[in-house]
Design an enzyme around this catalytic site. Structure first.
Site, PDB file in Angstrom:
ATOM      1  N   CYS A  54       0.815  -1.219   0.000  1.00 34.58           N
ATOM      2  CA  CYS A  54       0.000   0.000   0.000  1.00 34.58           C
ATOM      3  C   CYS A  54       0.846   1.265   0.000  1.00 34.58           C
ATOM      4  O   CYS A  54       0.553   2.228  -0.727  1.00 34.58           O
ATOM      5  CB  CYS A  54      -0.956   0.001   1.193  1.00 34.58           C
ATOM      6  N   SER A 112      -5.151   1.042  10.037  1.00 30.15           N
ATOM      7  CA  SER A 112      -5.910   0.130   9.169  1.00 30.15           C
ATOM      8  C   SER A 112      -4.991  -0.675   8.272  1.00 30.15           C
ATOM      9  O   SER A 112      -5.369  -1.737   7.779  1.00 30.15           O
ATOM     10  CB  SER A 112      -6.925   0.907   8.323  1.00 30.15           C
ATOM     11  N   HIS A 161      -2.610   6.529   4.560  1.00 25.94           N
ATOM     12  CA  HIS A 161      -1.189   6.681   4.834  1.00 25.94           C
ATOM     13  C   HIS A 161      -0.705   8.035   4.327  1.00 25.94           C
ATOM     14  O   HIS A 161      -1.126   8.507   3.266  1.00 25.94           O
ATOM     15  CB  HIS A 161      -0.385   5.592   4.116  1.00 25.94           C
TER      16      HIS A 161
END
Length: 331
Positions: free
Chosen positions: A130, A160, A237
Site C-alpha cells: 500500500c 488500518s 497513509h
C-alpha cells in the site's frame, strides 16, 4: 463479450469488504460473483449489489467450477497455496499479499504507472504494498521527466494498514485497554516498527518499499531508503518523499505535470494552509500530493507530501482497476 465470472478470496476481511464496495461503484460487466473465505467465516452472509451472497469456504477444488478472474485478499500463506491452483484452472489472479511481488515472472502493477505489465502475466498479477502504490504514482511522472537518482521515504502509516486488529488496538487503546496487535500502545505514540525487523536493521515493510519501487520503475539499481512509522490515525497513509533527480527542473512545470497526471490530485497552496490530509483522502481512489518544494541541500531535488487511502488505492481499488483493464482487453 462472453460472460465473466469473478471470485473474491478473503471477502469478509477489511480489504475484501472494501473490494466489494469498490466493485459496486465500478459496476464492471461481470455476470457472476462468488465470495470465498476461511472455514471460520464460511456460511456468513454478504450483501452485494442488492443481493445476499453466502460466503463459501476456500478449498483446493474451489476453482474447479471455472473463473475468469480472482481478487485475493487473504494473506500470504493463502495466496501461496491457492493462487497457483486458481491460475492452473485458467483464472487470472490479482493478489494483494506480498507472496509474489518480487517473483521474476509475476508483474507488479499500478495501473496508472505500468499498465502494460498487466498482460505479461502467467496467471498471477501482484498488487504492490500500500505504501509503495501511492508513492510510485507521482514518482513515475517525475521519473519520466527528470530521471530519478535517489529516493528517501518517511512514512506515517494508519492503523488500518495492520488490518482490523490494528484498528481495534487504537480504538480499544483510547479506552485504556492494552494493545493486542502492536508491541506498544499506538495511542499518543508513533511506532517506528512496521512488520518484522531484519538483520540489516530495516523492517520488512521498509525493504518492501525499496525493492518494489525499483521493480515498478524498472530501475533495479535505484538508490532508495525508507523509514516506515505507524501512527495513531485510523485510515490513509501519509508519506514525506525526498527525491533527487539526474537533471535540473522547473518547479512550476513539475507541478503542472503532476496536476495533469492520471490518478493524482495536487493540493499545494501553503499560503492558505492547503495540503493533503488523511481525513480528506479517506474514501477516495486518487493520490493526493502537496508541500511540493525544492530541496536546496542537493543540486536537483524536491520534497513532497503524499497521502492516499491505504485500503482503497493501497489495496482494494488498485486490484479492481487491474481487473477493469483485464476486462477491457478480454476476448
Amino acid at each position: 463479450m462472453k460472460k465473466i465470472k469473478l471470485a473474491v478470496v478473503g471477502a469478509t476481511g477489511l480489504v475484501g469488504r472494501t473490494a466489494l464496495k469498490v466493485l459496486e461503484e465500478y459496476n464492471l460487466p461481470i455476470s457472476e460473483y462468488v465470495f470465498f473465505a476461511s472455514s471460520k467465516s464460511a456460511g456468513s452472509i454478504l450483501k452485494f449489489q442488492d443481493k445476499e451472497y453466502i460466503v463459501k469456504e476456500l478449498t483446493d477444488t474451489s476453482f474447479d467450477e471455472g473463473f475468469d478472474f480472482a481478487i485475493f485478499s487473504a494473506g500470504g500463506d493463502t495466496s501461496k497455496h491457492f493462487s497457483p491452483i486458481a491460475a492452473s484452472k485458467g483464472c487470472i489472479v490479482v493478489d494483494n499479499s506480498s507472496a509474489f511481488r518480487m517473483a521474476e515472472n509475476v508483474p507488479l502493477v499500478v495501473p496508472e504507472v505500468n499498465p502494460e505489465e498487466i498482460f505479461k502475466n502467467n496467471g498471477i498479477i501482484a498488487n504492490p504494498n500500500c505504501s509503495t502504490i501511492q508513492a510510485v504514482v507521482p514518482l513515475k511522472v517525475l521519473d519520466n521527466l527528470y530521471s530519478i537518482k535517489r529516493i528517501v521515504y518517511s512514512t506515517y502509516q494508519a492503523v488500518s494498514g495492520a488490518g482490523q486488529k490494528g484498528v481495534e488496538d487504537l480504538q480499544n487503546g483510547l479506552k485504556g485497554e492494552a494493545p493486542k496487535k502492536f508491541p506498544y500502545s499506538i495511542v499518543n505514540n508513533c511506532l517506528p516498527h512496521i512488520d518484522v525487523f531484519t538483520e540489516n536493521g530495516y523492517t520488512k515493510e521498509e525493504i518492501k518499499m525499496i525493492n518494489e519501487t525499483r521493480k515498478i520503475l524498472k530501475k533495479p539499481d535505484l538508490r532508495v531508503t525508507a523509514t516506515t512509522v505507524r501512527v495513531p490515525v485510523i485510515n490513509s497513509h501519509s508519506e514525506a518523499i525526498n527525491v533527487e533527480f539526474e537533471k535540473d527542473f522547473d518547479l512550476k512545470e513539475l507541478v503542472t505535470n503532476l496536476k495533469n497526471a492520471e490518478g493524482i490530485i495536487v493540493e499545494d497552496e501553503p499560503e492558505y494552509n492547503v495540503y493533503p490530509l488523511a481525513t480528506k483522502a479517506s474514501g477516495h481512489d486518487e493520490v493526493f500530493v502537496g508541500r511540493i518544494r525544492r530541496d536546496y541541500s542537493v543540486p536537483f531535488g524536491i520534497n513532497f507530501w503524499c497521502v492516499a487511502d491505504n485500503i482503497r488505492k493501497g489495496a482494494a481499488t488498485n486490484a479492481v482497476q487491474i481487473v477493469k483493464k483485464l476486462i477491457e482487453n478480454y476476448k
